[in-house]
Scaffold this motif. Structure first.
Motif, short mmCIF file in Angstrom:
data_model
loop_
_atom_site.label_atom_id
_atom_site.label_comp_id
_atom_site.label_asym_id
_atom_site.label_seq_id
_atom_site.Cartn_x
_atom_site.Cartn_y
_atom_site.Cartn_z
N THR A 70 37.77 -135.32 -29.41
CA THR A 70 38.38 -134.11 -27.80
C THR A 70 38.95 -134.77 -26.61
N ASP A 71 38.45 -136.29 -26.63
CA ASP A 71 38.12 -136.95 -24.83
C ASP A 71 39.58 -137.55 -25.09
N ARG A 72 40.25 -138.23 -26.59
CA ARG A 72 41.58 -138.29 -26.39
C ARG A 72 42.41 -137.06 -25.41
N ASP A 73 43.66 -137.13 -25.05
CA ASP A 73 44.95 -136.49 -24.68
C ASP A 73 45.12 -135.94 -25.41
N THR A 74 45.77 -136.52 -26.77
CA THR A 74 46.17 -136.34 -27.89
C THR A 74 46.33 -137.45 -29.92
N ASP A 75 46.03 -136.79 -30.94
CA ASP A 75 45.66 -137.99 -31.23
C ASP A 75 46.52 -139.06 -31.99
N VAL A 76 47.76 -138.70 -32.33
CA VAL A 76 49.08 -139.71 -32.35
C VAL A 76 49.92 -139.38 -31.67
N VAL A 77 49.97 -140.53 -30.33
CA VAL A 77 51.40 -140.65 -29.06
C VAL A 77 52.47 -141.29 -30.34
N ILE A 78 54.24 -140.86 -30.72
CA ILE A 78 54.93 -141.26 -31.09
C ILE A 78 55.82 -141.68 -29.68
N ALA A 79 56.55 -143.09 -29.64
CA ALA A 79 57.45 -142.84 -28.99
C ALA A 79 58.92 -143.31 -29.75
N ASP B 74 55.92 -133.66 -39.31
CA ASP B 74 55.63 -133.18 -40.48
C ASP B 74 53.67 -133.88 -39.78
N LEU B 75 53.65 -134.43 -38.38
CA LEU B 75 52.21 -134.12 -38.62
C LEU B 75 52.08 -132.43 -37.92
N ALA B 76 52.81 -131.55 -37.02
CA ALA B 76 52.89 -131.06 -36.52
C ALA B 76 52.15 -129.89 -37.68
N ARG B 77 53.06 -130.15 -39.14
CA ARG B 77 52.27 -128.65 -40.00
C ARG B 77 51.37 -129.31 -40.87
N ARG B 78 50.61 -130.05 -40.43
CA ARG B 78 49.24 -130.65 -40.59
C ARG B 78 48.18 -130.53 -39.90
N GLY B 79 48.62 -129.73 -38.79
CA GLY B 79 47.34 -129.24 -37.45
C GLY B 79 46.97 -130.84 -36.98
N VAL B 80 47.50 -131.61 -36.94
CA VAL B 80 47.42 -133.38 -36.12
C VAL B 80 48.37 -132.63 -34.67
N ARG B 81 47.07 -133.02 -33.41
CA ARG B 81 48.09 -133.27 -32.26
C ARG B 81 48.79 -134.29 -32.82
N ALA B 82 50.33 -134.16 -32.06
CA ALA B 82 51.25 -134.92 -31.96
C ALA B 82 52.35 -135.37 -30.30
N LEU B 83 52.11 -136.06 -29.61
CA LEU B 83 52.64 -136.09 -28.55
C LEU B 83 54.49 -137.42 -28.70
N LEU B 84 55.73 -136.67 -28.54
CA LEU B 84 56.77 -137.38 -28.71
C LEU B 84 57.08 -137.53 -27.62
N LEU B 85 57.14 -139.00 -27.43
CA LEU B 85 58.22 -139.39 -26.34
C LEU B 85 59.60 -140.08 -26.64
N GLU B 86 60.16 -138.64 -24.76
CA GLU B 86 61.47 -140.01 -25.35
C GLU B 86 62.06 -140.61 -23.50
N ARG B 87 62.62 -141.47 -24.35
CA ARG B 87 62.99 -141.65 -22.76
C ARG B 87 64.22 -141.34 -21.94
N ALA B 88 65.54 -140.78 -23.06
CA ALA B 88 66.24 -139.68 -22.19
C ALA B 88 65.87 -138.45 -21.95
N ARG B 89 67.61 -137.65 -21.62
CA ARG B 89 66.55 -136.40 -21.18
C ARG B 89 67.34 -135.86 -21.78
N GLY B 90 67.70 -136.32 -23.21
CA GLY B 90 67.68 -135.30 -24.19
C GLY B 90 68.19 -136.01 -24.90
#
Length: 516
Positions: A25-34, A46-62
């Motif tokens: 729990t000391d990590r911000d998330t389980d998986v970062v996706i760039a 796929d990770l969301a439906r499995r209950g894995v915490r994932a943070l999806l990053l996108e450098r564009a504004r949309g």
């Protein structure tokens, strides 16, 4: 940009599994996706439906706004079926139109670029679907948000550092995010891949520049919406493919014979090209929402993993657009990796399970790269090359994988083996794909009298009467729709396999299974 692989690199590729026990729990998330392209969105979903915490990053504004990867192959449609996205995709897409060759305003012949097939019991989605990449991403994003996921737009990854305990991801604003794993799905110029120092090995498929753009054409122009229109000119060809949606939008693909040509991607430049090479007038080209130039290249990352960091999609392989393979291969990278990350991060599967990602997906990418390169060069040489079943990706599999275990003494050539895609078929009042749909494994008993063994809730069990595509036996279907284990009956080798993927037969401890 920084990249410190630290102990994870020094100790080899199996490191990621050591720190993936539940409760970190000391990590911000389980998986970062760039990267929130199709690959990143599918993995996050796929990770969301499995209950894995994932943070999806996108450098564009949309989300990406263009039609670029406009073809979804049958195997990718099966993936989207499993993820709950396919109904929207089918409603938004259409079949590919026939090609129509022009000389000025004179029609010179029609043909099908893509071979057409009829659906069967085993292959319910038999043809390539035409849908703009932007619309596919919108539907994936909507499904992700339904499952509680999100994309953090305007967040650019600038560096990373990793050790035995996790990955630290640096963002352009100075923020650092910690995770168990990082997945670079950030395109052909991947920041993640470059930070790791992983080379791309490949070749220039065609040195001539190309243009791809979305153009809106007024009703009543020579370009009807029932055909994919082609003109050839001394300085290069033009193809206009109507995009579904009823708003007059076409995808323009243009080639240039001069290798030193400068491609003008401005709306004015695109209009000039079209009015020069086709009968269209400037007034009939009412908008140019998106345009890009490129040179066709084929390249493959030397490896897909460095410690806790993985590459997927265009970050791992770049293709010629011929045959519509790039987006589809990336989606299936994500589909292969997602369940393995979940089994290691949440269910205690051995770290070695993550080694199978590169072992399975890199050979597939190499094969697909060869196919798309051959198609591109044949088309560039003037051949009307039809795309057949080899582009559908239904025959790609993992028979040589360590995760393909087949204990049957012999099987007919036309029946499914471990490592093959598990075909659809009738099941009760529905289909086998209805049974497989979801994040679980499935133990399928076909034409056998043995009762299925007692298994954990994450393995769904079902029995079928004799069904020729499988032949008699017992089949463990992986969450990504491939046969993992096959045998004449459930035996100790099945127990061993279950343990290797983070499952344990009900009533037995992992230590008991391993000792057996």
């Amino acid at each position: 940009m920084t990249a410190n692989t630290g102990a994870a690199s020094a100790r080899g590729r199996g490191t990621a599994g050591r720190t993936t026990a539940p409760g970190a729990t000391d990590r911000d998330t389980d998986v970062v996706i760039a990267g929130a392209g199709p690959t990143g969105l599918v993995l996050a979903l796929d990770l969301a439906r499995r209950g894995v915490r994932a943070l999806l990053l996108e450098r564009a504004r949309g989300l990406f706004p263009g039609s670029r990867g406009k073809g979804l192959q049958p195997r990718t449609q099966e993936v989207l079926d499993d993820l709950g996205v396919l109904p929207g995709v089918l409603a938004a897409g259409t079949s590919y139109p026939r090609m129509l060759a022009w000389e000025g305003t004179e029609r010179r012949g029609e043909w099908d670029m893509i071979e057409r097939s009829e659906p069967t019991e085993q292959v319910p989605y038999a043809n390539t679907l035409l849908i703009p990449q932007s619309r596919t991403q919108e539907l994936l994003y909507a499904r992700l948000t339904e499952l509680g996921g999100a994309v953090r737009f305007g967040a650019e990854l600038t560096g990373l550092a990793q050790d035995e305990d996790g990955v630290a991801v640096e963002l352009s604003g100075g923020e650092t995010i910690t995770a168990a794993c990082l997945v670079g799905a950030d395109g052909g110029r991947s920041t993640v891949r470059r930070a790791l120092g992983i080379r791309m090995t490949g070749e220039t498929v065609d040195p001539r520049p190309m243009l791809v753009a979305d153009v809106r054409i007024a009703a009543g122009a020579v370009t009807d919406r029932d055909h994919w229109h082609v003109w050839r000119a001394p300085d290069g060809g033009v193809a206009l493919c109507p995009l579904p949606g009823g708003d007059g939008l076409f995808q323009l693909a243009a080639t240039f014979e001069d290798e030193a040509a400068t491609v003008d991607t401005t709306p004015e430049g695109v209009r000039t090209l079209l009015t020069t090479r086709t009968p269209l007038s400037a007034e009939e080209i009412t908008a140019v929402p998106w345009a890009s130039d490129y040179r066709a290249r084929a390249a493959l990352a030397d490896r897909y993993r460095e410690g806790r960091v993985f590459l997927a999609g265009d970050a791992a392989h770049v293709h010629s657009p011929a045959g519509g393979q790039g987006l589809n291969t990336g989606v299936q990278d994500a589909y292969n990796l997602g369940w393995k990350l979940a089994q290691v991060l949440l269910h205690g599967a051995p770290a070695e399970l993550l080694d199978s990602y590169e072992a399975e997906r890199r050979p597939v990418a190499a094969e697909v790269l060869g196919l798309s390169t051959r198609l591109h060069r044949a088309t560039a040489d003037g051949a009307a090359t039809q795309r057949g079943k080899d582009v559908q990706q239904l025959g790609l599999g993992y028979r040589d994988s360590a995760l393909a275990v087949d204990t049957r003494p012999e099987t007919p050539e036309d029946t499914v083996r471990a490592g093959d895609r598990a075909p659809d078929g009738p099941y009760g009042e529905g289909r086998l794909f209805d049974l497989f749909r979801g994040p679980h494994f499935t133990l399928l008993t076909v034409g056998a009298t043995d009762a299925p063994p007692s298994l954990p809730p994450s393995v769904r069990t079902a029995a079928l009467p004799p069904y020729a595509p499988y032949g008699p036996g017992v089949f463990l279907i992986r969450p990504d729709g491939y046969v993992g284990w096959a045998g004449t009956h459930a035996d100790a080798t099945l127990d061993t396999y279950l343990t290797a993927v983070g499952l344990t037969p009900a009533g037995r401890t992992r230590a008991e299974v391993t000792a057996a």
